[in-house]
Design a protein around this motif. Structure first.
Motif, mmCIF file in Angstrom:
data_model
loop_
_atom_site.group_PDB
_atom_site.id
_atom_site.type_symbol
_atom_site.label_atom_id
_atom_site.label_comp_id
_atom_site.label_asym_id
_atom_site.label_seq_id
_atom_site.Cartn_x
_atom_site.Cartn_y
_atom_site.Cartn_z
ATOM 1 N N TRP A 13 37.081 38.898 49.207
ATOM 2 C CA TRP A 13 36.583 40.088 48.510
ATOM 3 C C TRP A 13 35.081 40.013 48.212
ATOM 4 C CZ3 TRP A 13 38.644 44.695 48.080
ATOM 5 C CH2 TRP A 13 38.072 45.604 47.189
ATOM 6 N N GLY A 45 41.969 46.640 36.793
ATOM 7 C CA GLY A 45 41.831 46.611 38.254
ATOM 8 C C GLY A 45 40.641 45.716 38.551
ATOM 9 N N ALA A 46 40.653 44.561 37.868
ATOM 10 C CA ALA A 46 39.464 43.695 37.826
ATOM 11 C C ALA A 46 39.141 43.042 39.157
ATOM 12 C CB ALA A 46 39.677 42.618 36.769
ATOM 13 N N GLY A 47 40.121 43.008 40.090
ATOM 14 C CA GLY A 47 39.873 42.343 41.367
ATOM 15 C C GLY A 47 39.532 40.886 41.135
ATOM 16 N N ASP A 66 45.175 43.178 36.634
ATOM 17 C CA ASP A 66 45.295 43.650 38.015
ATOM 18 C C ASP A 66 46.754 43.473 38.444
ATOM 19 O OD1 ASP A 66 42.790 43.994 40.251
ATOM 20 O OD2 ASP A 66 44.815 43.780 41.056
ATOM 21 N N ASN A 67 47.172 44.250 39.442
ATOM 22 C CA ASN A 67 48.532 44.043 39.961
ATOM 23 C C ASN A 67 48.522 43.275 41.283
ATOM 24 O OD1 ASN A 67 47.781 46.007 41.762
ATOM 25 N ND2 ASN A 67 49.697 47.135 41.678
ATOM 26 N N ALA A 68 47.393 42.636 41.595
ATOM 27 C CA ALA A 68 47.350 41.726 42.752
ATOM 28 C C ALA A 68 47.152 40.303 42.204
ATOM 29 C CB ALA A 68 46.219 42.095 43.698
ATOM 30 N N MET A 71 44.232 38.224 43.447
ATOM 31 C CA MET A 71 42.938 38.562 42.845
ATOM 32 C C MET A 71 42.774 37.784 41.534
ATOM 33 S SD MET A 71 41.015 40.733 44.485
ATOM 34 C CE MET A 71 40.843 42.237 45.452
ATOM 35 N N HIS A 92 49.308 43.026 35.565
ATOM 36 C CA HIS A 92 49.718 44.300 34.958
ATOM 37 C C HIS A 92 49.689 45.391 36.013
ATOM 38 C CE1 HIS A 92 49.522 47.933 32.478
ATOM 39 N NE2 HIS A 92 50.059 47.209 31.519
ATOM 40 N N ILE A 94 49.657 49.366 36.125
ATOM 41 C CA ILE A 94 49.477 50.534 35.261
ATOM 42 C C ILE A 94 50.499 51.628 35.577
ATOM 43 C CG2 ILE A 94 47.787 51.801 36.683
ATOM 44 C CD1 ILE A 94 47.400 51.243 32.909
ATOM 45 N N ASN A 95 51.058 51.618 36.789
ATOM 46 C CA ASN A 95 52.063 52.635 37.137
ATOM 47 C C ASN A 95 53.408 52.348 36.470
ATOM 48 O OD1 ASN A 95 50.260 53.919 38.850
ATOM 49 N ND2 ASN A 95 50.838 52.613 40.582
ATOM 50 N N SER A 110 36.387 49.672 37.421
ATOM 51 C CA SER A 110 35.397 49.915 38.472
ATOM 52 C C SER A 110 36.068 50.020 39.842
ATOM 53 C CB SER A 110 34.371 48.770 38.457
ATOM 54 O OG SER A 110 33.385 49.013 39.428
ATOM 55 N N MET A 111 35.936 51.155 40.466
ATOM 56 C CA MET A 111 36.425 51.417 41.834
ATOM 57 C C MET A 111 37.942 51.257 41.958
ATOM 58 S SD MET A 111 33.727 52.382 43.319
ATOM 59 C CE MET A 111 33.964 52.419 45.092
ATOM 60 N N THR A 112 38.641 51.518 40.882
ATOM 61 C CA THR A 112 40.101 51.338 40.872
ATOM 62 C C THR A 112 40.860 52.658 40.717
ATOM 63 O OG1 THR A 112 39.951 49.069 40.037
ATOM 64 C CG2 THR A 112 41.983 50.248 39.537
ATOM 65 N N HIS A 115 42.796 54.537 43.309
ATOM 66 C CA HIS A 115 44.044 53.952 43.828
ATOM 67 C C HIS A 115 45.245 54.289 42.943
ATOM 68 C CE1 HIS A 115 42.117 51.645 46.991
ATOM 69 N NE2 HIS A 115 41.210 51.239 46.119
ATOM 70 N N ILE A 116 45.007 54.984 41.840
ATOM 71 C CA ILE A 116 46.078 55.280 40.876
ATOM 72 C C ILE A 116 46.422 56.761 40.979
ATOM 73 C CG2 ILE A 116 46.779 55.144 38.438
ATOM 74 C CD1 ILE A 116 45.733 52.417 39.327
HETATM 75 C C1 LIG Z 1 38.749 48.497 44.997
HETATM 76 S S1 LIG Z 1 39.404 47.192 44.047
HETATM 77 C C2 LIG Z 1 38.159 47.018 42.774
HETATM 78 C C3 LIG Z 1 38.124 45.612 42.209
HETATM 79 C C4 LIG Z 1 37.008 45.356 41.192
HETATM 80 N N1 LIG Z 1 37.070 46.245 40.064
HETATM 81 C C5 LIG Z 1 35.644 45.435 41.860
HETATM 82 O O1 LIG Z 1 34.883 46.352 41.527
HETATM 83 O O2 LIG Z 1 35.350 44.566 42.698
HETATM 84 C C6 LIG Z 1 40.747 47.955 43.191
HETATM 85 C C7 LIG Z 1 41.587 46.983 42.355
HETATM 86 O O3 LIG Z 1 42.579 47.724 41.643
HETATM 87 C C8 LIG Z 1 43.812 47.011 41.682
HETATM 88 N N2 LIG Z 1 44.907 47.976 41.524
HETATM 89 C C9 LIG Z 1 45.295 48.953 42.386
HETATM 90 N N3 LIG Z 1 46.380 49.603 41.924
HETATM 91 C C10 LIG Z 1 46.700 49.020 40.734
HETATM 92 C C11 LIG Z 1 47.756 49.237 39.778
HETATM 93 N N4 LIG Z 1 48.680 50.165 39.974
HETATM 94 N N5 LIG Z 1 47.766 48.457 38.656
HETATM 95 C C12 LIG Z 1 46.828 47.483 38.492
HETATM 96 N N6 LIG Z 1 45.826 47.231 39.362
HETATM 97 C C13 LIG Z 1 45.767 47.987 40.469
HETATM 98 C C14 LIG Z 1 43.792 46.319 43.038
HETATM 99 O O4 LIG Z 1 44.668 45.227 43.117
HETATM 100 C C15 LIG Z 1 42.327 45.939 43.185
HETATM 101 O O5 LIG Z 1 42.048 44.652 42.712
#
Ligand SMILES: C[S@@+](CC[C@H](N)C(=O)[O-])C[C@H]1O[C@@H](n2cnc3c(N)ncnc32)[C@H](O)[C@@H]1O
Length: 202
Positions: A13, A45-47, A66-68, A71, A92, A94-95, A110-112, A115-116
């Motif tokens: 990443w 979504g801290a990555g 984060d849910n990965a 990460m 965690h 969030i869904n 940030s940038m998350t 994806h939700i």
């Molecule tokens: C594009 S990455 C951004 C990571 C970090 N914030 C950055 O700026 O480098 C999106 C992140 O959101 C997390 N994410 C996506 N869907 C999620 C969910 N439903 N619950 C928690 N985290 C989630 C992903 O696993 C991923 O690490």
């Protein structure tokens, strides 16, 4: 615990300079806007913690969710290697779950959010996690045409956001918009503007 695309990407990443630059940019903005000293921060979504590690220098602590799982493992590795003891990881989704209530001074994501799927539920949960007077800060793509993610849009819920729609949504969930600017443009074959919106829990 289902493995996501982000689990597969975790180890590489930080190798993309635009990701590191983008996180640095939002951290610098937040440093300008807030006195982060002693703040309790949730990075959602801290990555790999690019934003968390920038903010923890001043903050009391940062919880990185984060849910990965992969990460989060990267964050734990980095914290261990650097001797950082105020960044904590929590798995965690969030869904599926609510967030701890009234815990944080600042919720940053940030940038998350793109994806939700349910943006309103996301913001409601974010707001509920704040102490009174706390802030939600979201850094993400402005409306795009679906070309931003070069590896496909499988897990992309929104092609960015219409800024005015987001302003209305913030106000609807009880977050008073105190800052809303385009803070960066990511240039690929096209330009992709990135906003930072900050709402106060009033
Ligand atoms: C594009 S990455 C951004 C990571 C970090 N914030 C950055 O700026 O480098 C999106 C992140 O959101 C997390 N994410 C996506 N869907 C999620 C969910 N439903 N619950 C928690 N985290 C989630 C992903 O696993 C991923 O690490």
């Amino acid at each position: 615990m289902k493995r996501t695309r982000f689990d597969r990407l975790a180890q590489e990443w930080d190798l993309k300079p635009e990701r590191v630059k983008s996180a640095k940019n939002v951290s610098e903005k937040l440093n300008e806007l807030f006195d982060l000293e002693q703040m309790k921060i949730l990075d959602y979504g801290a990555g790999t913690g690019l934003v968390s590690f920038d903010l923890c220098e001043k903050a009391h602590h940062v919880i990185a969710m984060d849910n990965a799982k992969k990460m989060l493992e990267e964050i734990d590795k980095k914290a261990n290697n650097a001797g950082i003891d105020n960044v904590y990881t929590r798995y965690h989704d969030i869904n599926k779950e609510a967030l701890p209530k009234a815990q944080f001074d600042l919720f940053i994501s940030s940038m998350t959010m793109h994806h939700i799927e349910d943006t309103k539920a996301f913001l409601e949960k974010a707001k509920a996690s704040l102490v009174e007077g706390g802030y939600v800060a979201i850094n993400d793509l402005e409306r795009e045409d679906g070309t931003f993610h070069s590896m496909g849009n499988d897990d992309v819920a929104h092609f960015g956001f219409e800024k005015e729609d987001l302003r209305v949504l913030f106000e609807e969930v009880g977050l008073e918009v105190v800052y809303f600017e385009t803070v960066e443009v990511i240039s690929k074959e096209k330009d992709y503007p990135i906003f930072l919106i900050v709402g106060k829990n009033v």
